[in-house]
Write a protein that holds these residues in place. Structure first.
Motif, PDB file in Angstrom:
ATOM      1  N   VAL A  13       0.846  -1.194   0.000  1.00  0.00           N
ATOM      2  CA  VAL A  13       0.000   0.000   0.000  1.00  0.00           C
ATOM      3  C   VAL A  13       0.883   1.246   0.000  1.00  0.00           C
ATOM      4  CG1 VAL A  13      -1.708   1.290   1.319  1.00  0.00           C
ATOM      5  CG2 VAL A  13      -1.870  -1.191   1.167  1.00  0.00           C
ATOM      6  N   ASP A  14       1.997   1.188   0.717  1.00  0.00           N
ATOM      7  CA  ASP A  14       2.918   2.317   0.791  1.00  0.00           C
ATOM      8  C   ASP A  14       3.719   2.419  -0.500  1.00  0.00           C
ATOM      9  OD1 ASP A  14       2.111   2.892   3.369  1.00  0.00           O
ATOM     10  OD2 ASP A  14       3.632   1.583   4.260  1.00  0.00           O
ATOM     11  N   ARG A  15       3.756   3.605  -1.049  1.00  0.00           N
ATOM     12  CA  ARG A  15       4.486   3.838  -2.293  1.00  0.00           C
ATOM     13  C   ARG A  15       5.405   5.040  -2.124  1.00  0.00           C
ATOM     14  NH1 ARG A  15       0.125   1.568  -4.906  1.00  0.00           N
ATOM     15  NH2 ARG A  15       0.657  -0.415  -5.746  1.00  0.00           N
ATOM     16  N   PRO A  16       6.620   4.975  -2.656  1.00  0.00           N
ATOM     17  CA  PRO A  16       7.450   6.177  -2.655  1.00  0.00           C
ATOM     18  C   PRO A  16       6.740   7.261  -3.466  1.00  0.00           C
ATOM     19  CG  PRO A  16       8.688   4.274  -3.465  1.00  0.00           C
ATOM     20  CD  PRO A  16       7.261   3.863  -3.320  1.00  0.00           C
ATOM     21  N   LEU A  17       6.999   8.498  -3.126  1.00  0.00           N
ATOM     22  CA  LEU A  17       6.417   9.566  -3.919  1.00  0.00           C
ATOM     23  C   LEU A  17       7.437  10.660  -4.135  1.00  0.00           C
ATOM     24  CD1 LEU A  17       4.834  12.198  -1.969  1.00  0.00           C
ATOM     25  CD2 LEU A  17       4.351  10.002  -0.958  1.00  0.00           C
ATOM     26  N   TYR A  18       7.199  11.432  -5.162  1.00  0.00           N
ATOM     27  CA  TYR A  18       8.051  12.569  -5.483  1.00  0.00           C
ATOM     28  C   TYR A  18       7.149  13.788  -5.540  1.00  0.00           C
ATOM     29  CZ  TYR A  18      11.445  15.551  -7.745  1.00  0.00           C
ATOM     30  OH  TYR A  18      12.298  16.575  -8.023  1.00  0.00           O
ATOM     31  N   VAL A  19       7.492  14.800  -4.753  1.00  0.00           N
ATOM     32  CA  VAL A  19       6.705  16.030  -4.695  1.00  0.00           C
ATOM     33  C   VAL A  19       7.471  17.119  -5.419  1.00  0.00           C
ATOM     34  CG1 VAL A  19       5.669  17.765  -3.179  1.00  0.00           C
ATOM     35  CG2 VAL A  19       5.712  15.358  -2.479  1.00  0.00           C
ATOM     36  N   PHE A  20       6.827  17.730  -6.392  1.00  0.00           N
ATOM     37  CA  PHE A  20       7.421  18.844  -7.113  1.00  0.00           C
ATOM     38  C   PHE A  20       7.133  20.129  -6.338  1.00  0.00           C
ATOM     39  CE2 PHE A  20       6.835  15.574 -10.221  1.00  0.00           C
ATOM     40  CZ  PHE A  20       7.893  15.715 -11.110  1.00  0.00           C
ATOM     41  N   ALA A  21       8.160  20.764  -5.824  1.00  0.00           N
ATOM     42  CA  ALA A  21       7.976  22.019  -5.083  1.00  0.00           C
ATOM     43  C   ALA A  21       7.654  23.169  -6.036  1.00  0.00           C
ATOM     44  CB  ALA A  21       9.226  22.348  -4.277  1.00  0.00           C
ATOM     45  N   GLN A  22       8.108  23.068  -7.239  1.00  0.00           N
ATOM     46  CA  GLN A  22       7.849  24.083  -8.277  1.00  0.00           C
ATOM     47  C   GLN A  22       7.417  23.360  -9.540  1.00  0.00           C
ATOM     48  OE1 GLN A  22       7.938  27.414  -7.970  1.00  0.00           O
ATOM     49  NE2 GLN A  22       8.438  27.181  -5.814  1.00  0.00           N
ATOM     50  N   PRO A  23       6.600  23.875 -10.341  1.00  0.00           N
ATOM     51  CA  PRO A  23       5.941  25.164 -10.214  1.00  0.00           C
ATOM     52  C   PRO A  23       4.792  25.111  -9.208  1.00  0.00           C
ATOM     53  CG  PRO A  23       5.195  24.090 -12.215  1.00  0.00           C
ATOM     54  CD  PRO A  23       6.236  23.201 -11.589  1.00  0.00           C
ATOM     55  N   TRP A  24       4.369  26.278  -8.763  1.00  0.00           N
ATOM     56  CA  TRP A  24       3.275  26.447  -7.819  1.00  0.00           C
ATOM     57  C   TRP A  24       2.088  27.004  -8.581  1.00  0.00           C
ATOM     58  CZ3 TRP A  24       3.242  24.648  -3.015  1.00  0.00           C
ATOM     59  CH2 TRP A  24       2.237  25.051  -2.152  1.00  0.00           C
ATOM     60  N   PHE A  25       0.889  26.537  -8.320  1.00  0.00           N
ATOM     61  CA  PHE A  25      -0.280  26.925  -9.103  1.00  0.00           C
ATOM     62  C   PHE A  25      -1.320  27.638  -8.251  1.00  0.00           C
ATOM     63  CE2 PHE A  25       1.605  23.114 -10.883  1.00  0.00           C
ATOM     64  CZ  PHE A  25       1.869  23.536 -12.173  1.00  0.00           C
ATOM     65  N   GLU A  26      -2.021  28.551  -8.874  1.00  0.00           N
ATOM     66  CA  GLU A  26      -3.100  29.280  -8.211  1.00  0.00           C
ATOM     67  C   GLU A  26      -4.381  28.456  -8.151  1.00  0.00           C
ATOM     68  OE1 GLU A  26      -3.031  32.288  -6.684  1.00  0.00           O
ATOM     69  OE2 GLU A  26      -0.867  32.264  -7.025  1.00  0.00           O
ATOM     70  N   SER A  27      -4.538  27.524  -9.099  1.00  0.00           N
ATOM     71  CA  SER A  27      -5.766  26.729  -9.131  1.00  0.00           C
ATOM     72  C   SER A  27      -5.461  25.285  -9.535  1.00  0.00           C
ATOM     73  CB  SER A  27      -6.771  27.329 -10.120  1.00  0.00           C
ATOM     74  OG  SER A  27      -6.348  27.097 -11.449  1.00  0.00           O
ATOM     75  N   HIS A  28      -6.405  24.420  -9.207  1.00  0.00           N
ATOM     76  CA  HIS A  28      -6.287  23.011  -9.590  1.00  0.00           C
ATOM     77  C   HIS A  28      -6.260  22.877 -11.113  1.00  0.00           C
ATOM     78  CE1 HIS A  28      -6.747  18.681  -9.150  1.00  0.00           C
ATOM     79  NE2 HIS A  28      -7.657  18.730 -10.098  1.00  0.00           N
ATOM     80  N   ASN A  29      -7.081  23.649 -11.801  1.00  0.00           N
ATOM     81  CA  ASN A  29      -7.131  23.578 -13.262  1.00  0.00           C
ATOM     82  C   ASN A  29      -5.806  23.955 -13.907  1.00  0.00           C
ATOM     83  OD1 ASN A  29      -9.762  22.685 -13.250  1.00  0.00           O
ATOM     84  ND2 ASN A  29     -10.644  24.723 -13.532  1.00  0.00           N
ATOM     85  N   GLU A  30      -5.122  24.960 -13.349  1.00  0.00           N
ATOM     86  CA  GLU A  30      -3.801  25.327 -13.870  1.00  0.00           C
ATOM     87  C   GLU A  30      -2.839  24.155 -13.739  1.00  0.00           C
ATOM     88  OE1 GLU A  30      -1.787  28.998 -12.651  1.00  0.00           O
ATOM     89  OE2 GLU A  30      -3.750  29.703 -11.974  1.00  0.00           O
ATOM     90  N   CYS A  31      -2.887  23.493 -12.603  1.00  0.00           N
ATOM     91  CA  CYS A  31      -2.014  22.344 -12.370  1.00  0.00           C
ATOM     92  C   CYS A  31      -2.310  21.228 -13.360  1.00  0.00           C
ATOM     93  CB  CYS A  31      -2.186  21.851 -10.932  1.00  0.00           C
ATOM     94  SG  CYS A  31      -1.153  20.435 -10.517  1.00  0.00           S
ATOM     95  N   VAL A  32      -3.576  20.904 -13.529  1.00  0.00           N
ATOM     96  CA  VAL A  32      -3.968  19.837 -14.448  1.00  0.00           C
ATOM     97  C   VAL A  32      -3.513  20.154 -15.872  1.00  0.00           C
ATOM     98  CG1 VAL A  32      -5.964  18.687 -15.506  1.00  0.00           C
ATOM     99  CG2 VAL A  32      -5.897  19.038 -13.031  1.00  0.00           C
ATOM    100  N   GLN A  33      -3.684  21.391 -16.295  1.00  0.00           N
ATOM    101  CA  GLN A  33      -3.256  21.789 -17.640  1.00  0.00           C
ATOM    102  C   GLN A  33      -1.742  21.643 -17.790  1.00  0.00           C
ATOM    103  OE1 GLN A  33      -5.350  22.407 -20.130  1.00  0.00           O
ATOM    104  NE2 GLN A  33      -3.599  22.544 -21.505  1.00  0.00           N
ATOM    105  N   PHE A  34      -0.998  22.056 -16.769  1.00  0.00           N
ATOM    106  CA  PHE A  34       0.458  21.934 -16.806  1.00  0.00           C
ATOM    107  C   PHE A  34       0.868  20.465 -16.910  1.00  0.00           C
ATOM    108  CE2 PHE A  34       4.626  21.441 -14.928  1.00  0.00           C
ATOM    109  CZ  PHE A  34       5.356  22.438 -15.562  1.00  0.00           C
ATOM    110  N   VAL A  35       0.222  19.610 -16.125  1.00  0.00           N
ATOM    111  CA  VAL A  35       0.542  18.176 -16.158  1.00  0.00           C
ATOM    112  C   VAL A  35       0.239  17.591 -17.532  1.00  0.00           C
ATOM    113  CG1 VAL A  35      -0.109  15.908 -15.232  1.00  0.00           C
ATOM    114  CG2 VAL A  35       0.321  17.821 -13.679  1.00  0.00           C
ATOM    115  N   LYS A  36      -0.871  17.970 -18.124  1.00  0.00           N
ATOM    116  CA  LYS A  36      -1.218  17.473 -19.464  1.00  0.00           C
ATOM    117  C   LYS A  36      -0.156  17.860 -20.485  1.00  0.00           C
ATOM    118  CE  LYS A  36      -6.249  17.373 -19.085  1.00  0.00           C
ATOM    119  NZ  LYS A  36      -7.504  18.003 -19.531  1.00  0.00           N
TER     120      LYS A  36
END
Length: 84
Positions: A13-36
């Protein structure tokens, strides 16, 4: 905030993860668009962070509180600081 969960042991169940500190987004939609638009670069960064041992299972856009909750769940009461 962008987070990738890495597939280390499919039975765990436990999985390693990687957190991107940058870029930082004002909204969830901005983040989703960047990921796409940048998913290959994000995958490559996550893979490189673990010396090519694990591949990303998924990329998520999460709020800072959710990331802190994940760390608290996995590591107990150890405080973490997420810097923007």
């Amino acid at each position: 905030m962008i987070v990738t969960f890495l597939l280390a042991d499919p039975t765990s169940v436990d999985r390693p993860l990687y957190v991107f500190a940058q870029p930082w987004f004002e909204s969830h939609n901005e983040c989703v668009q960047f990921v796409k638009e940048n998913n290959l670069q994000l995958y490559n960064t996550a893979i490189a962070s673990y010396n090519l041992r694990y591949k990303p299972e998924a990329i998520y856009c999460l709020q800072e509180k959710a990331v802190k909750d994940i760390f608290e769940y996995n590591y107990g009461n150890k405080a973490i600081e997420i810097q923007s």
